[in-house]
Structure formats: structure tokens, C-alpha cells
Design an enzyme around this catalytic site. Sequence first.
Site, short mmCIF file in Angstrom:
data_model
loop_
_atom_site.label_atom_id
_atom_site.label_comp_id
_atom_site.label_asym_id
_atom_site.label_seq_id
_atom_site.Cartn_x
_atom_site.Cartn_y
_atom_site.Cartn_z
N PRO A 31 0.84 -1.20 0.00
CA PRO A 31 0.00 0.00 0.00
C PRO A 31 0.87 1.25 0.00
O PRO A 31 1.53 1.57 0.99
CB PRO A 31 -0.80 -0.13 1.30
CG PRO A 31 0.02 -1.03 2.17
CD PRO A 31 0.76 -1.95 1.26
N ASP A 64 5.90 2.10 2.05
CA ASP A 64 4.99 0.98 2.23
C ASP A 64 4.29 1.16 3.58
O ASP A 64 4.93 1.08 4.63
CB ASP A 64 5.79 -0.33 2.21
CG ASP A 64 4.92 -1.57 2.28
OD1 ASP A 64 3.75 -1.46 2.70
OD2 ASP A 64 5.43 -2.66 1.95
N HIS A 65 2.97 1.39 3.54
CA HIS A 65 2.24 1.70 4.77
C HIS A 65 2.11 0.48 5.70
O HIS A 65 1.69 0.63 6.85
CB HIS A 65 0.85 2.25 4.43
CG HIS A 65 0.42 3.35 5.35
ND1 HIS A 65 0.82 3.44 6.66
CD2 HIS A 65 -0.39 4.42 5.15
CE1 HIS A 65 0.27 4.49 7.23
NE2 HIS A 65 -0.47 5.12 6.33
N ARG A 66 2.45 -0.71 5.21
CA ARG A 66 2.47 -1.86 6.11
C ARG A 66 3.64 -1.75 7.08
O ARG A 66 3.58 -2.23 8.22
CB ARG A 66 2.62 -3.16 5.31
CG ARG A 66 1.47 -3.47 4.37
CD ARG A 66 1.79 -4.70 3.52
NE ARG A 66 3.01 -4.52 2.74
CZ ARG A 66 3.55 -5.46 1.97
NH1 ARG A 66 2.98 -6.66 1.89
NH2 ARG A 66 4.65 -5.22 1.28
N VAL A 116 5.61 1.35 7.43
CA VAL A 116 5.89 2.72 7.85
C VAL A 116 4.60 3.44 8.16
O VAL A 116 3.70 3.52 7.31
CB VAL A 116 6.68 3.47 6.75
CG1 VAL A 116 7.08 4.86 7.24
CG2 VAL A 116 7.91 2.68 6.32
#
Length: 453
Positions: free
Chosen positions: A247, A423-425, A427
Site C-alpha cells: 500500500p 509501504d504503509h504496512r 511505515v
Amino acid sequence: MIQEFTLPDLGEGLPEAELVSWLVSVGDTVTLNQTIAEVETAKAVVELPSPHAGVVTTLHAQAGDVVAVGAPLISFELGGSSAHAAAPAETAEAEKLPPNLVGYGAAPAASGRPARRARGARSDSPAVDTAVLEAAPHDVLRETELAHEVPIERPRSTPPVRKLAKDLGVDLALVEGSGESGLITRADVEAYASRVAAPVTGPAAARPTSAAPAPGRDDATRTTRVPIRGVRKFTAEAMVRSAFTAPHVTTFHTVDVTPTMELIASLRADKSLAEHRIGVLAVAAKAVCLALSRTSSLNAKWDEAAGEIVQHHYVNLGIAAATERGLVVPHIKDADAMNLVELSDAIGALATTARAGKTTPGDMTGGTFSITNVGVFGVEAGTPIINPGEAGILALGAVRRQPWEYRGEIALRDVMTLSLSFDHRLVDGEQGARFLVDVGDILREPGRAMLLG
């Protein structure tokens, strides 16, 4: 005895490769480890050495064919009076040797390979013309053999360019390359085709041109179809996998980098650093390494199979490079352990190697974070796609001289926009913002690196 040689596993886990060119012909006598062919994988063009000494009896594929790993490639006749076969122990040992990885793109301009003879060769051919081609970083003298039967080297070009030349009926041996080290580009082929096209004269020349194609005109001349192979295919698959797996979030930060530009100017004026072209990319790379040490989530990997987050305690810094074959991202290993001069030299060597087509697959794997400098194209900002296996990528925008608030007044300052995709997973928004501000603060006050490094 006839010995068959199959396409080996080139060490990248790929099931197939495209045969770029043969460097031998049926009937040729080859020696052990002599380069016999060039094949292109998703990441590189690889020179294949011969595992045998003998006479070539069969070529099982043609240039442009896609060959599966393990499929027959070439056959040799071993032993006999017509060939000097290698000793069994030498042959067995040669078969264990991995092929030489020579990078991607067109073959090097000077390779020491035996010259190839053009089809229909005769011994009474006239003298040939020579042309001096300008290349970087040094001029390279290349002889262009124009006669019918003079030994010639394969013109340096990429598979899509060779396909275009074939469609247009252009002999690449007659085209002068304008790319790196004499590489023939699409523009070179199109320019040559337009020069040799017969001009329209007489009454027909005065007739208005219709936008519609002429009756019976072959539609193939109006479009060019390029097979999706090699680096383009690998890049496309990687970008799609990244875009639909991680994401993405992109955040922007515009910063006054006037002190950084002043530092660069002073370093370039220093005669003791004359051999080191320190630029904004090197300073930004140093800033990224410092900031990553304080925001470890940006220097990590999401391991789906293991159900773990892998945090790296080193920085393999990827630098995006545009080449004739497409975008590649080779890495500077342990960039965090380098000072500014060492980083600048590493970036320069990386760029030179990439443009010359000598980056190896190993140089493009194992990255932990990447930088792309879109500013060199005059672009202020962008939303870069993360390289698979990494947590983030930073885009450097163009440095613009513009009015800016400075010490309570309006002044002309050097301003740059930084774009961070992460990467929102791995960060969180707060971590991404803190990292970006950290990088911006170092570029705004590069002297901080003396305290924080």
C-alpha cells in the site's frame, strides 16, 4: 562424437532467455571457454562460454528466439582431426563454470571476439571505409565493414532497435550510432531510413497529402510492435507487483537547499577534490543514510512468507538510472559506511557502468532503500513506485531559484521538493513524515551532518 550443449540456468531463477546473437557459425572450430553466444535475461545480457573444444555442427536456435532453460542450444563434434578436443577433465570442469555476466544492453564496443564473416563472403572484396564514433567516456574507433564479404562485428544495438531496423529494411551495419559507446538508437535507425528514402518529384510532389493511408498500404509500416522481454518485462512485472502488493503512500516536502548548493560549489572549487564530482545527489544520498539510521522502519522488508518484518542494519542504496534498455536500479552496497566523497565516486561509477551496459544482475539485487533523481529532467516532484522488497523510495525534484521567505524577508533561494513513497504496512505516516523532514533538514543545513553523522 557429437556433444549437445543446452541453455544453462544463468543463476537468476528464470525459466528462459532470449538469444541475442550467435558469435559462431556452423563449421567453426571453437576452443574451450570461447564466447559463443549472447543471451538476454530479464536483468542482463550474458555471454555464454563454450564448455567444449570442437567443431560447431548445429545451431538449435536463431537470434531473437526465446529458449527455455535446459533446451538444446548448440551441438559440437568433439575429437577427430578437424578439432582439438579438450581433455575430459577440462571439459567437465568447464561445464561447472557459471557464464560470465557482462551486464545489460548492447555488447561492449571492444570485446576481443573473433570477427564474424558476413553471408555470401568472398575473398576479392574491396577496401572498407572506417568511421570514428564519438562515445563516452572515451572515443572508440569502430570499423564499419561495407563490403559484402569482410569480417564484421555485430553492430551495437538493443533487440527493439534491431526489430525496428528489420521492419524498415535498414542494414544496421550502415548506421552510425549516437548512443553511449556507439550504441545504435531508434532515432539513428529512423534518421537513416528517412535519409535513404527516395524523394517524391514531379507532379506528385505538388499534390496535397491525405491523412488517410494509401490504398493497399501495409499497416505494419504505420506501427512498430516490440516484444515485451528483458529489462522492460522485468521492470513491468516488478512495478505491478509492488503497486498491487504494498500500500503506497506518497508525501511531499519542499525545502530551501541554498546551503547545500553553496557547499557543493565550494567543494567543486577545491582543487584537492577536482577528481570527485560531488553533486546534489551525493549530498542527498548521505542525508538519506543518516536519516535511515534514525528511522529504521524505512530501512526494512516485509517478509510475507515468514510473517516477519526484517530490519536492516546496513544500507544498500539503490540509485535509479535511465538506460537505453529501460529503467534499472543498481545499488551501492553499504552506502551508510561511506563518506560524502566515497558516495559521490560510487554514484559516478554506478552511472557510468549502467550507461555502458555493464551492470551485473548482482548489482541490482539486495537493495534496502532507493533514490530517483527526477530533477535532472526538470521535474519538480513525482510519486515514485517502491522497488519490491524495499520500504521506501525518495524522489529528488529539480532545484529552482525562486522567491522564498528567509530570515523574515523575501529572497531568491534554491528550493527543492522531496517526494517520499513508502509501504504503509511497514511505515506509519508519522515515521514517513519524520524521515522526510530529517532529510530536508540536512539539505537545508548540511553542517548538521557533522553533528549527526
